[in-house]
Scaffold this motif. Structure first.
Motif, PDB file in Angstrom:
ATOM      1  N   SER A   1     -17.245  -3.962   5.492  1.00 48.71           N
ATOM      2  CA  SER A   1     -16.050  -3.680   5.139  1.00 48.71           C
ATOM      3  C   SER A   1     -15.888  -2.514   4.298  1.00 48.71           C
ATOM      4  CB  SER A   1     -15.498  -5.131   4.780  1.00 48.71           C
ATOM      5  OG  SER A   1     -13.892  -4.833   4.486  1.00 48.71           O
TER       6      SER A   1
ATOM      7  N   LEU B   1     -14.218  -3.177  -3.879  1.00 50.34           N
ATOM      8  CA  LEU B   1     -13.934  -4.415  -4.551  1.00 50.34           C
ATOM      9  C   LEU B   1     -12.931  -5.263  -3.491  1.00 50.34           C
ATOM     10  CD1 LEU B   1     -13.866  -3.874  -8.301  1.00 50.34           C
ATOM     11  CD2 LEU B   1     -15.610  -4.654  -6.974  1.00 50.34           C
ATOM     12  N   HIS B   2     -12.350  -4.589  -2.412  1.00 46.49           N
ATOM     13  CA  HIS B   2     -11.310  -5.166  -1.731  1.00 46.49           C
ATOM     14  C   HIS B   2     -12.062  -6.396  -0.842  1.00 46.49           C
ATOM     15  CE1 HIS B   2      -9.567  -1.267  -2.644  1.00 46.49           C
ATOM     16  NE2 HIS B   2      -8.407  -1.907  -2.521  1.00 46.49           N
ATOM     17  N   ASP B   3     -11.381  -7.522  -1.005  1.00 47.54           N
ATOM     18  CA  ASP B   3     -12.028  -8.563  -0.360  1.00 47.54           C
ATOM     19  C   ASP B   3     -10.989  -9.416   0.725  1.00 47.54           C
ATOM     20  OD1 ASP B   3     -10.531 -10.031  -1.994  1.00 47.54           O
ATOM     21  OD2 ASP B   3     -12.122 -11.060  -2.684  1.00 47.54           O
TER      22      ASP B   3
ATOM     23  N   GLY C   1     -19.341  -0.102  -4.325  1.00 50.00           N
ATOM     24  CA  GLY C   1     -17.951   0.570  -4.882  1.00 50.00           C
ATOM     25  C   GLY C   1     -16.587  -0.003  -4.456  1.00 50.00           C
TER      26      GLY C   1
ATOM     27  N   THR D   1     -11.616   5.543   0.935  1.00 45.23           N
ATOM     28  CA  THR D   1     -12.230   6.759   1.877  1.00 45.23           C
ATOM     29  C   THR D   1     -13.599   7.059   0.857  1.00 45.23           C
ATOM     30  OG1 THR D   1     -10.626   7.861   0.847  1.00 45.23           O
ATOM     31  CG2 THR D   1     -10.399   7.518   2.913  1.00 45.23           C
TER      32      THR D   1
ATOM     33  N   GLY E   1       0.936  -1.213  -0.119  1.00 49.21           N
ATOM     34  CA  GLY E   1      -0.061  -0.155  -0.147  1.00 49.21           C
ATOM     35  C   GLY E   1       0.846   1.355   0.018  1.00 49.21           C
TER      36      GLY E   1
ATOM     37  N   GLU F   1       0.907   4.272  -3.049  1.00 47.52           N
ATOM     38  CA  GLU F   1       0.759   5.503  -2.657  1.00 47.52           C
ATOM     39  C   GLU F   1       1.720   6.445  -3.225  1.00 47.52           C
ATOM     40  OE1 GLU F   1      -1.155   5.507   1.303  1.00 47.52           O
ATOM     41  OE2 GLU F   1      -0.673   7.589   1.476  1.00 47.52           O
TER      42      GLU F   1
HETATM   43 CO1  B1M Z   1      -6.413  -0.845  -3.145  1.00 47.40          CO
HETATM   44  N1  B1M Z   1      -6.473   0.915  -2.070  1.00 47.40           N
HETATM   45  N2  B1M Z   1      -7.495   0.194  -4.516  1.00 47.40           N
HETATM   46  N3  B1M Z   1      -6.417  -2.710  -4.353  1.00 47.40           N
HETATM   47  N4  B1M Z   1      -5.396  -1.811  -1.773  1.00 47.40           N
HETATM   48  C1  B1M Z   1      -5.872   0.486  -0.781  1.00 47.40           C
HETATM   49  C2  B1M Z   1      -7.087   0.317   0.293  1.00 47.40           C
HETATM   50  C3  B1M Z   1      -5.025   1.778  -0.557  1.00 47.40           C
HETATM   51  C4  B1M Z   1      -5.061   2.582   0.941  1.00 47.40           C
HETATM   52  C5  B1M Z   1      -3.736   1.856  -1.065  1.00 47.40           C
HETATM   53  C6  B1M Z   1      -3.069   3.196  -0.864  1.00 47.40           C
HETATM   54  O1  B1M Z   1      -3.298   3.909  -1.889  1.00 47.40           O
HETATM   55  N5  B1M Z   1      -2.233   3.333  -0.099  1.00 47.40           N
HETATM   56  C7  B1M Z   1      -5.927   2.691  -1.500  1.00 47.40           C
HETATM   57  C8  B1M Z   1      -7.166   3.468  -0.803  1.00 47.40           C
HETATM   58  C9  B1M Z   1      -6.810   5.161  -0.544  1.00 47.40           C
HETATM   59  C10 B1M Z   1      -7.993   5.770   0.094  1.00 47.40           C
HETATM   60  O2  B1M Z   1      -9.338   5.567  -0.097  1.00 47.40           O
HETATM   61  N6  B1M Z   1      -7.915   6.558   1.181  1.00 47.40           N
HETATM   62  C11 B1M Z   1      -6.428   2.002  -2.492  1.00 47.40           C
HETATM   63  C12 B1M Z   1      -6.706   2.301  -3.729  1.00 47.40           C
HETATM   64  C13 B1M Z   1      -6.784   3.789  -4.121  1.00 47.40           C
HETATM   65  C14 B1M Z   1      -7.297   1.652  -5.035  1.00 47.40           C
HETATM   66  C15 B1M Z   1      -7.875   1.702  -6.411  1.00 47.40           C
HETATM   67  C16 B1M Z   1      -8.870   3.013  -6.239  1.00 47.40           C
HETATM   68  C17 B1M Z   1      -6.677   1.896  -7.134  1.00 47.40           C
HETATM   69  C18 B1M Z   1      -7.010   2.328  -8.371  1.00 47.40           C
HETATM   70  O3  B1M Z   1      -7.609   1.630  -9.368  1.00 47.40           O
HETATM   71  N7  B1M Z   1      -6.499   3.444  -9.016  1.00 47.40           N
HETATM   72  C19 B1M Z   1      -8.673   0.329  -6.608  1.00 47.40           C
HETATM   73  C20 B1M Z   1     -10.134   0.540  -6.137  1.00 47.40           C
HETATM   74  C21 B1M Z   1     -10.808  -0.673  -6.609  1.00 47.40           C
HETATM   75  C22 B1M Z   1     -12.367  -1.011  -5.882  1.00 47.40           C
HETATM   76  O4  B1M Z   1     -12.137  -1.359  -4.831  1.00 47.40           O
HETATM   77  N8  B1M Z   1     -13.261  -0.182  -6.499  1.00 47.40           N
HETATM   78  C23 B1M Z   1      -7.920  -0.559  -5.681  1.00 47.40           C
HETATM   79  C24 B1M Z   1      -7.733  -2.001  -6.302  1.00 47.40           C
HETATM   80  C25 B1M Z   1      -7.045  -2.627  -5.443  1.00 47.40           C
HETATM   81  C26 B1M Z   1      -6.674  -4.214  -5.934  1.00 47.40           C
HETATM   82  C27 B1M Z   1      -7.684  -4.971  -6.823  1.00 47.40           C
HETATM   83  C28 B1M Z   1      -5.395  -4.217  -6.965  1.00 47.40           C
HETATM   84  C29 B1M Z   1      -6.304  -4.867  -4.642  1.00 47.40           C
HETATM   85  C30 B1M Z   1      -7.386  -5.648  -3.939  1.00 47.40           C
HETATM   86  C31 B1M Z   1      -7.395  -6.966  -4.299  1.00 47.40           C
HETATM   87  C32 B1M Z   1      -8.395  -7.625  -3.371  1.00 47.40           C
HETATM   88  O5  B1M Z   1      -8.935  -7.372  -2.195  1.00 47.40           O
HETATM   89  N9  B1M Z   1      -8.840  -8.806  -3.950  1.00 47.40           N
HETATM   90  C33 B1M Z   1      -6.092  -3.730  -3.732  1.00 47.40           C
HETATM   91  C34 B1M Z   1      -5.086  -4.053  -2.508  1.00 47.40           C
HETATM   92  C35 B1M Z   1      -4.394  -5.262  -2.357  1.00 47.40           C
HETATM   93  C36 B1M Z   1      -4.735  -2.814  -1.619  1.00 47.40           C
HETATM   94  C37 B1M Z   1      -3.969  -2.769  -0.542  1.00 47.40           C
HETATM   95  C38 B1M Z   1      -2.503  -2.560  -0.949  1.00 47.40           C
HETATM   96  C39 B1M Z   1      -4.047  -3.934   0.534  1.00 47.40           C
HETATM   97  C40 B1M Z   1      -5.365  -4.056   1.153  1.00 47.40           C
HETATM   98  C41 B1M Z   1      -5.476  -5.631   2.065  1.00 47.40           C
HETATM   99  O6  B1M Z   1      -5.820  -6.439   1.491  1.00 47.40           O
HETATM  100  N10 B1M Z   1      -4.846  -5.621   3.098  1.00 47.40           N
HETATM  101  C42 B1M Z   1      -4.355  -1.336   0.318  1.00 47.40           C
HETATM  102  C43 B1M Z   1      -3.433  -0.674   1.084  1.00 47.40           C
HETATM  103  C44 B1M Z   1      -3.613  -0.837   2.616  1.00 47.40           C
HETATM  104  O7  B1M Z   1      -4.517  -1.264   3.220  1.00 47.40           O
HETATM  105  N11 B1M Z   1      -2.668  -0.700   3.381  1.00 47.40           N
HETATM  106  C45 B1M Z   1      -5.167  -0.694  -0.883  1.00 47.40           C
HETATM  107  C46 B1M Z   1      -4.692  -6.509   3.848  1.00 47.40           C
HETATM  108  C47 B1M Z   1      -5.803  -6.537   4.681  1.00 47.40           C
HETATM  109  C48 B1M Z   1      -5.610  -8.157   5.659  1.00 47.40           C
HETATM  110  O8  B1M Z   1      -6.040  -5.645   5.499  1.00 47.40           O
HETATM  111  O9  B1M Z   1      -8.102  -5.090   4.128  1.00 47.40           O
HETATM  112  O10 B1M Z   1      -7.193  -3.645   6.213  1.00 47.40           O
HETATM  113  P1  B1M Z   1      -7.653  -5.134   5.471  1.00 47.40           P
HETATM  114  O11 B1M Z   1      -8.434  -5.695   6.709  1.00 47.40           O
HETATM  115  C49 B1M Z   1      -8.251  -5.873   8.037  1.00 47.40           C
HETATM  116  C50 B1M Z   1      -8.982  -4.707   8.947  1.00 47.40           C
HETATM  117  O12 B1M Z   1      -8.973  -3.502   7.968  1.00 47.40           O
HETATM  118  C51 B1M Z   1     -10.058  -5.474   9.404  1.00 47.40           C
HETATM  119  O13 B1M Z   1      -9.796  -6.531   9.668  1.00 47.40           O
HETATM  120  C52 B1M Z   1      -8.827  -7.217   8.354  1.00 47.40           C
HETATM  121  C53 B1M Z   1      -7.964  -8.238   9.146  1.00 47.40           C
HETATM  122  O14 B1M Z   1      -6.957  -7.891  10.099  1.00 47.40           O
HETATM  123  N12 B1M Z   1     -11.435  -5.540   8.575  1.00 47.40           N
HETATM  124  C54 B1M Z   1     -12.735  -5.572   9.076  1.00 47.40           C
HETATM  125  C55 B1M Z   1     -11.387  -5.359   7.264  1.00 47.40           C
HETATM  126  N13 B1M Z   1     -12.770  -5.563   6.674  1.00 47.40           N
HETATM  127  C56 B1M Z   1     -13.482  -5.583   8.090  1.00 47.40           C
HETATM  128  C57 B1M Z   1     -14.844  -5.811   8.253  1.00 47.40           C
HETATM  129  C58 B1M Z   1     -15.501  -5.877   9.630  1.00 47.40           C
HETATM  130  C59 B1M Z   1     -14.258  -5.957  10.742  1.00 47.40           C
HETATM  131  C60 B1M Z   1     -12.983  -5.888  10.230  1.00 47.40           C
HETATM  132  O15 B1M Z   1     -16.585  -6.085   9.792  1.00 47.40           O
HETATM  133  C61 B1M Z   1     -16.715  -6.410  10.906  1.00 47.40           C
END
Ligand code: B1M
Length: 215
Positions: A148, A102-104, A100, A152, A49, A53
């Motif tokens: 989830s 797709l992160h899973d 909106g 933002t 991530g 960024e």
């Molecule tokens: Co995306 N993405 N992404 N991405 N991506 C982020 C989220 C981002 C922070 C990266 C960055 O810029 N640093 C940024 C968002 C910025 C913002 O909004 N402020 C971002 C962006 C911008 C985008 C796109 C817009 C990029 C583009 O196309 N220009 C695009 C959007 C697509 C869409 O969704 N419409 C996009 C696409 C993608 C991929 C498809 C390439 C891929 C996702 C693949 C997939 O999920 N199958 C991807 C990825 C991998 C990421 C990062 C690098 C990693 C996310 C992840 O899986 N983390 C991410 C950067 C980051 O998060 N640091 C980023 C590991 C995961 C275990 O952690 O999801 O946080 P997390 O889940 C945690 C907790 O948050 C919590 O528990 C989990 C386990 O500990 N939790 C919950 C999550 N859901 C919960 C629900 C609950 C409770 C707890 O319910 C009770």
């Protein structure tokens, strides 16, 4: 000695072909599955991530890392899931990623942890509109609904989903818990009126058990 740094490196660099062997070797050598996920795989995704960024990598690289993590998790999943199958059902949780978005990966980890803690969990997928959350919660008899949100830009959809529950016949009956990197506790609870917020998958289990105990 398990090469945990190599697991982190494989996820971080999207080396999908290497991950199964590395994770299996670590497990065979007695590594804790939760530690592999929390201290190495999730840390690797944080690095990904940060590189995204900083514009050092782009969406395809981010996708490769995501796929590598998912492939690695497939090796670990049966081990963690097994503990849940022997427990009595604690409650029913319907969970999805908001409209909106797709992160899973994070959501799927929450599903895994809840299942391993004895919950029946129905994962309704990604890009879920507010009304679908409500319909599915009603149809499946959810005690708790998990939202989830990683983007933002998803904030209005989190708010709209919480409001959809408040304006439905499920108000007061089904608890709503939010999580994901885009959602702070203040936004979820104070701004949107959700019943709870969870920082990670382990916290989600704690928060949901507490909420079920209150109802
Ligand atoms: Co995306 N993405 N992404 N991405 N991506 C982020 C989220 C981002 C922070 C990266 C960055 O810029 N640093 C940024 C968002 C910025 C913002 O909004 N402020 C971002 C962006 C911008 C985008 C796109 C817009 C990029 C583009 O196309 N220009 C695009 C959007 C697509 C869409 O969704 N419409 C996009 C696409 C993608 C991929 C498809 C390439 C891929 C996702 C693949 C997939 O999920 N199958 C991807 C990825 C991998 C990421 C990062 C690098 C990693 C996310 C992840 O899986 N983390 C991410 C950067 C980051 O998060 N640091 C980023 C590991 C995961 C275990 O952690 O999801 O946080 P997390 O889940 C945690 C907790 O948050 C919590 O528990 C989990 C386990 O500990 N939790 C919950 C999550 N859901 C919960 C629900 C609950 C409770 C707890 O319910 C009770």
């Amino acid at each position: 000695m398990a090469d945990m740094e190599a697991i982190k490196e494989a996820v971080s660099k999207g080396k999908r072909k290497e991950i199964v062997g590395l994770v299996q070797a670590a497990l065979d050598q007695g590594a804790d599955p939760q530690k592999i996920i929390n201290d190495y795989m999730i840390e690797a995704m944080k690095e990904v991530g940060a590189r995204f960024e900083a514009k050092k990598i782009f969406v395809p690289e981010m996708m490769m890392s995501a796929r590598t993590m998912q492939t690695g998790l497939d090796v670990i999943r049966p081990i963690i899931a097994e503990s849940g199958s022997q427990q009595e059902k604690v409650g029913t949780v319907v969970i999805g990623t908001v409209f909106g978005d797709l992160h899973d990966i994070g959501k799927n980890l929450v599903v895994l942890m809840l299942e391993s803690s004895g919950f029946e969990v129905i994962n309704i997928g990604e890009n879920v509109p507010p009304e679908t959350f409500v319909e599915k919660a009603r149809e499946l008899g959810a005690d708790v609904v998990g939202l989830s949100s990683l983007l933002t830009t998803g904030d209005p959809h989190v708010k709209a989903t919480v409001e959809a529950f408040k304006n439905s016949d499920l108000a007061g009956k089904v608890k709503v818990v939010c999580g994901g990197a885009a959602v702070t506790p203040k936004f979820a609870v104070e701004t949107c009126g959700a019943d709870g917020h969870a920082t990670d998958a382990v916290d989600a289990v704690k928060v949901i058990i507490n909420l079920i105990g209150q109802s």
